[in-house]
Write an enzyme that holds these catalytic residues in place. Sequence first.
Site, PDB file in Angstrom:
ATOM      1  N   PRO A  13       0.792  -1.221   0.000  1.00 38.85           N
ATOM      2  CA  PRO A  13       0.000   0.000   0.000  1.00 38.85           C
ATOM      3  C   PRO A  13       0.829   1.277   0.000  1.00 38.85           C
ATOM      4  CG  PRO A  13      -0.147  -1.138   2.111  1.00 38.85           C
ATOM      5  CD  PRO A  13       0.507  -2.076   1.151  1.00 38.85           C
ATOM      6  N   ASN A  14       0.320   2.233  -0.749  1.00 38.26           N
ATOM      7  CA  ASN A  14       0.861   3.602  -0.839  1.00 38.26           C
ATOM      8  C   ASN A  14       2.131   3.711  -1.675  1.00 38.26           C
ATOM      9  OD1 ASN A  14      -1.217   4.734   0.869  1.00 38.26           O
ATOM     10  ND2 ASN A  14      -0.204   3.683   2.548  1.00 38.26           N
ATOM     11  N   ARG A  21       4.915  10.996  -2.281  1.00 36.94           N
ATOM     12  CA  ARG A  21       4.541  10.902  -0.870  1.00 36.94           C
ATOM     13  C   ARG A  21       5.794  11.016   0.009  1.00 36.94           C
ATOM     14  NH1 ARG A  21       4.773   4.828   1.143  1.00 36.94           N
ATOM     15  NH2 ARG A  21       3.872   5.045   3.190  1.00 36.94           N
ATOM     16  N   TYR A  26      11.084   8.908   1.620  1.00 40.03           N
ATOM     17  CA  TYR A  26      11.169   7.847   0.590  1.00 40.03           C
ATOM     18  C   TYR A  26      11.884   8.282  -0.685  1.00 40.03           C
ATOM     19  CZ  TYR A  26       7.728   5.737   3.687  1.00 40.03           C
ATOM     20  OH  TYR A  26       7.100   5.214   4.788  1.00 40.03           O
ATOM     21  N   ASN A  77       8.154  -5.428  -0.865  1.00 41.61           N
ATOM     22  CA  ASN A  77       8.072  -4.302   0.068  1.00 41.61           C
ATOM     23  C   ASN A  77       6.609  -4.247   0.478  1.00 41.61           C
ATOM     24  OD1 ASN A  77       7.852  -1.953   1.491  1.00 41.61           O
ATOM     25  ND2 ASN A  77       9.030  -0.704   0.049  1.00 41.61           N
ATOM     26  N   ALA A  80       3.098  -0.778   4.927  1.00 43.61           N
ATOM     27  CA  ALA A  80       2.591  -0.841   6.299  1.00 43.61           C
ATOM     28  C   ALA A  80       2.082  -2.235   6.682  1.00 43.61           C
ATOM     29  CB  ALA A  80       1.488   0.191   6.481  1.00 43.61           C
ATOM     30  N   GLU A 101      12.743  -9.216   1.704  1.00 40.13           N
ATOM     31  CA  GLU A 101      11.905  -8.100   2.152  1.00 40.13           C
ATOM     32  C   GLU A 101      12.727  -6.819   2.017  1.00 40.13           C
ATOM     33  OE1 GLU A 101      11.013  -8.358   6.326  1.00 40.13           O
ATOM     34  OE2 GLU A 101       9.752  -6.566   6.329  1.00 40.13           O
ATOM     35  N   HIS A 103      12.711  -2.541   2.562  1.00 38.81           N
ATOM     36  CA  HIS A 103      12.120  -1.266   3.005  1.00 38.81           C
ATOM     37  C   HIS A 103      13.028  -0.139   2.539  1.00 38.81           C
ATOM     38  CE1 HIS A 103       9.013  -3.154   5.337  1.00 38.81           C
ATOM     39  NE2 HIS A 103       9.925  -3.979   5.802  1.00 38.81           N
ATOM     40  N   ARG A 110      12.753   4.854  12.845  1.00 38.21           N
ATOM     41  CA  ARG A 110      11.468   5.549  12.809  1.00 38.21           C
ATOM     42  C   ARG A 110      10.607   5.141  14.003  1.00 38.21           C
ATOM     43  NH1 ARG A 110       9.044   5.041   6.990  1.00 38.21           N
ATOM     44  NH2 ARG A 110       7.772   6.755   7.797  1.00 38.21           N
TER      45      ARG A 110
HETATM   46  C1  DQA Z   1       8.147   1.116   3.962  1.00 36.75           C
HETATM   47  C2  DQA Z   1       8.179   1.326   5.487  1.00 36.75           C
HETATM   48  C3  DQA Z   1       6.798   1.109   6.099  1.00 36.75           C
HETATM   49  O1  DQA Z   1       6.847   1.309   7.500  1.00 36.75           O
HETATM   50  C4  DQA Z   1       5.814   2.082   5.502  1.00 36.75           C
HETATM   51  O2  DQA Z   1       4.514   1.836   6.013  1.00 36.75           O
HETATM   52  C5  DQA Z   1       5.802   2.062   4.021  1.00 36.75           C
HETATM   53  C6  DQA Z   1       7.079   1.977   3.317  1.00 36.75           C
HETATM   54  C7  DQA Z   1       9.487   1.456   3.311  1.00 36.75           C
HETATM   55  O3  DQA Z   1       9.697   1.068   2.176  1.00 36.75           O
HETATM   56  O4  DQA Z   1      10.332   2.134   3.940  1.00 36.75           O
HETATM   57  O5  DQA Z   1       4.771   2.214   3.384  1.00 36.75           O
HETATM   58  O6  DQA Z   1       7.867  -0.250   3.701  1.00 36.75           O
END
Ligand code: DQA
Length: 148
Positions: A13-14, A21, A26, A77, A80, A101, A103, A110
């Site tokens: 998501p996102n 964003r 990011y 990735n 959240a 995985e 990030h 954080r």
């Molecule tokens: C993320 C880190 C997560 O905590 C966050 O919710 C994201 C992006 C990252 O790529 O740093 O959406 O996965």
Amino acid sequence: MSTPLPLLVLNGPNLNLLGLREPEVYGTQTLDDVRALAEERAAQHGLTVDVRQSNHEGQLIDWIHEARTGHCGVLINPGAYSHTSVAIRDALAAVEVPIVEVHISNVHRREAFRHHSYVSAVADAVIVGAGVDGYALAVEWLARRVRA
Ligand code: DQA
């Protein structure tokens, strides 16, 4: 030699808003840039990538199931959902190909709620805080594993 299966590059998501964003967290590169990065690195190893993004947990789970037979490795990735989804963790546990995985941000620097990921225990490797370069590093690692 038969054509190798693609690497699945899954974004949760996102991540469709990457580059727009919270650029201070990011960065300014977009998901299309990530796709190009992953494609280029995979091509160096004679592999292809299948890059997908969804804001929906069930869709991500269905795609993870596809990787059981349709892909040679998974880069995920989970966004959240890393911090909340036992269902995504269980789906990944049902996949036998190597899993990384990723990030983009250093989640450990954080908020406390980002410090735990359900996915990490079922991933073979975890790359955190390397920015979008983490995708290239993960593709490199997966390609070496697959080619070994
Ligand atoms: C993320 C880190 C997560 O905590 C966050 O919710 C994201 C992006 C990252 O790529 O740093 O959406 O996965």
